[in-house]
Motif scaffolding. Structure first.
Motif, short mmCIF file in Angstrom:
data_model
loop_
_atom_site.label_atom_id
_atom_site.label_comp_id
_atom_site.label_asym_id
_atom_site.label_seq_id
_atom_site.Cartn_x
_atom_site.Cartn_y
_atom_site.Cartn_z
N GLY A 204 1.01 -1.23 -0.02
CA GLY A 204 -0.15 -0.01 0.08
C GLY A 204 0.93 1.50 -0.14
O GLY A 204 0.44 2.31 0.40
N GLY A 205 1.90 1.23 -0.54
CA GLY A 205 3.07 2.26 -0.56
C GLY A 205 2.78 3.49 -1.43
O GLY A 205 3.45 4.35 -1.61
N ASP A 206 1.67 3.24 -2.24
CA ASP A 206 1.28 4.40 -2.94
C ASP A 206 0.14 5.28 -2.11
O ASP A 206 -0.39 6.33 -2.79
N ASN B 201 -1.41 -1.81 -5.92
CA ASN B 201 -2.30 -2.17 -7.15
C ASN B 201 -2.99 -1.02 -7.79
O ASN B 201 -4.05 -1.09 -8.68
N PHE B 202 -2.78 0.15 -7.03
CA PHE B 202 -3.42 1.40 -7.65
C PHE B 202 -5.04 1.79 -7.30
O PHE B 202 -5.30 2.39 -7.98
N ALA B 203 -5.38 0.57 -6.77
CA ALA B 203 -6.83 0.59 -6.24
C ALA B 203 -7.43 1.86 -5.75
O ALA B 203 -8.39 2.59 -6.21
N THR C 9 2.66 10.16 -10.20
CA THR C 9 2.58 8.64 -10.38
C THR C 9 3.81 7.95 -9.40
O THR C 9 4.59 8.85 -8.91
N LEU C 10 3.51 6.68 -9.01
CA LEU C 10 4.29 6.05 -7.99
C LEU C 10 5.90 6.18 -8.65
O LEU C 10 6.75 6.41 -8.01
N GLN C 11 5.92 5.69 -9.86
CA GLN C 11 7.11 5.80 -10.69
C GLN C 11 7.93 7.06 -10.55
O GLN C 11 9.06 7.22 -9.99
N THR C 12 7.12 8.18 -10.97
CA THR C 12 7.80 9.57 -10.87
C THR C 12 8.26 10.09 -9.11
O THR C 12 9.30 10.43 -8.85
N ARG C 13 7.44 9.28 -8.33
CA ARG C 13 7.68 9.61 -7.02
C ARG C 13 8.85 9.12 -6.40
O ARG C 13 9.95 9.67 -5.85
N VAL D 37 9.99 -0.87 -6.61
CA VAL D 37 8.60 -1.07 -6.71
C VAL D 37 7.87 -2.43 -7.24
O VAL D 37 8.43 -3.03 -8.19
N PHE D 38 6.91 -3.03 -6.40
CA PHE D 38 6.22 -4.02 -6.91
C PHE D 38 4.81 -3.54 -7.26
O PHE D 38 4.14 -3.31 -6.52
N VAL D 39 4.28 -3.88 -8.70
CA VAL D 39 3.02 -3.39 -8.82
C VAL D 39 2.11 -4.80 -9.08
O VAL D 39 2.49 -5.64 -9.76
#
Ligand code: NAD
Ligand code: USQ
Length: 388
Positions: free
Chosen positions: A7-9, A32-34, A52-56, A70-72
């Motif tokens: 839940g790191g996003d 999972n970006f829910a 986005t998580l990738q930009t963060r 990161v694990f999606v």
């Protein structure tokens, strides 16, 4: 330590990952970006824009030099969950990855079922994955103070010493939660306690109160590191909503008489509590429970505090309570175990509230005002969302 933040996003998972990384831990995040999808469903978005998580993660590397893997994927996908543990090999897993809004879980049958399947199955997959991959992994699980409800006795930290008809036992503290979401956390707690008792797993269940605030020392380092800040009646939590309502000139929506008391905690203390729990793991076979709150206030007191701090006119409106909850009750919570581990709490202060006014003013144009009004009715008098 190697720490995996599930839940790191999210609102709390992202600042926690940054804090643990800054403390020198080797951190990975999974999501999972829910949460972003619920925003699309409800037609709202975080008041503060989030990257986005990738930009963060790229921004964090740029600012500090530290990497976050990161694990999606979805915890309800068992293969994903097992593979992630086998790949990252964490010492601790911090589990934030659940549907966390009580009103969302009370919209209708579909949302109640989704919430309980997502939360209970995700946690069950994780417990099996830990048992299979490495039973020494310490599970740090986010529970909630709302698992206990508002009993007419003192709330202890997870366990209750009981004497009944002359015999004594130590039992899990009785639970009386107030939504299908809060119930999902009770089901999780029972499953986790069971696996500690039967398989010898080690776990800490953090029964956290309502979180307020939006900034931590790490998220303020760069705008791209900001965490979300929710204002809508489904995902916005009470103090954050009152701050945003004051700035928008909207009445502060106290539900019912406002005498309902809740444990609350500053987001800066949330991230510190997680660090303390990870760095001081539970024993093998131990199901450890901490009440993660720093003070208790009634909803009316929270509203009055925000009104007093606001440099302008702000007023309180008492709405018919859309929820079913005690509005006048006993509330006395034991919460010493995190203090014993070294937590120095940030109690609610005028300075913090003023800083939240500033954050809100900067982004107020992003609010969709109709989303402030509560529409989910616990008693199901009129279902606001048609089931599909
Ligand atoms: P959030 O919704 O912002 O974050 C949760 C994250 O988990 C989201 O990014 C979401 O996409 C992800 N997620 C959900 N289901 C998933 C799944 N099946 N697989 C992978 N990822 C999934 O919520 P938050 O406010 O950061 O809360 C985090 C945790 O803390 C929750 O478990 C919540 O119950 C608990 N908690 C929150 C508060 C609060 O006031 N915010 C208070 C007490 C406890
Ligand atoms: N409330 C109002 N007016 C509002 C919003 C809320 O009076 O505009 C009242 C609610 O009726 C409730 C209290 O404020 O009595 C708290 O509501 P909330 O929406 O801030 O918090 P809650 O639904 O309990 O859920 C939040 C998080 C959840 C977490 C929980 C901690 O969304 O993830 O588990 O806080 S606790 O409350 O301790 O269970």
């Amino acid at each position: 330590m190697r720490i995996l933040v599930l839940g790191g996003d999210g609102y709390l998972g992202w600042p926690t990952a940054l804090h643990l990384s800054r403390c020198g831990h080797d951190v990975a995040v999974a999501d999972n970006f829910a949460r972003r999808q619920y925003d699309y469903e409800l037609g709202v978005e975080s008041l503060v824009p989030i990257e986005t998580l990738q930009t963060r993660v790229a921004a964090w590397r740029e600012v500090t030099g530290a990497s976050i893997e990161v694990f999606v994927g979805d915890l309800t996908d068992a293969d994903f969950t097992y593979d992630m543990l086998r790949t990252f090999r964490p010492h601790a897993v911090v589990h934030f990855a659940e549907q966390r809004a009580a009103p969302y879980s009370m919209i209708d049958r579909k949302h109640a079922v989704y919430t309980q399947v997502n939360n209970v199955v995700g946690t069950l997959n994780l417990l099996y994955a830990i048992a299979e991959v490495d039973r020494d992994i310490h599970l740090v699980k986010l529970g909630t103070m709302g698992e206990y409800g508002t009993p007419n006795i003192d709330i202890e930290e997870g366990w209750l010493d009981l004497e009944y008809k002359g015999r004594k036992d130590r039992v899990l503290f009785p639970k009386r939660p107030g939504s299908f979401y809060h119930l999902s956390k009770v089901h999780d707690s029972h499953n986790i306690e069971f696996t500690c008792r039967i398989w010898g797993l080690r776990a800490t269940d953090l029964n956290q109160g309502v979180v307020y605030g939006q900034q931590t020392p790490e998220t303020v380092l760069d705008d791209r590191l900001a965490t979300r800040f929710d204002y809508d009646a489904v995902f916005g939590t009470v103090l954050n909503r009152f701050v945003i309502q004051a700035v928008l000139g909207h009445p502060l929506t106290v539900y019912g008489r406002g005498g309902q008391r809740r444990g609350i905690i500053d987001i800066r203390d949330t991230v510190r509590c997680i660090q303390l729990a990870c760095e001081n793991p539970a024993e093998r076979g131990e199901f450890r429970v901490f009440n993660q709150m720093t003070e208790a206030m009634s909803v009316q007191e929270i509203a009055e505090t925000v009104v007093r701090c606001f440099p302008g006119d702000a007023r309180i409106e008492h709405l018919d309570n859309p929820r079913v909850e005690h509005e006048d009750h006993y509330y006395n919570v034991t919460h010493t175990r995190l203090l014993e581990l070294g937590l120095t709490p940030h109690l609610l202060s005028d300075t913090l509230i003023t800083s939240l006014f500033d954050v809100t003013k900067r982004h107020a144009h992003r609010v969709r005002p109709e989303a402030l009004t509560p529409k989910v009715d616990w008693r199901r008098h009129a279902s606001p969302v048609q089931e599909t």
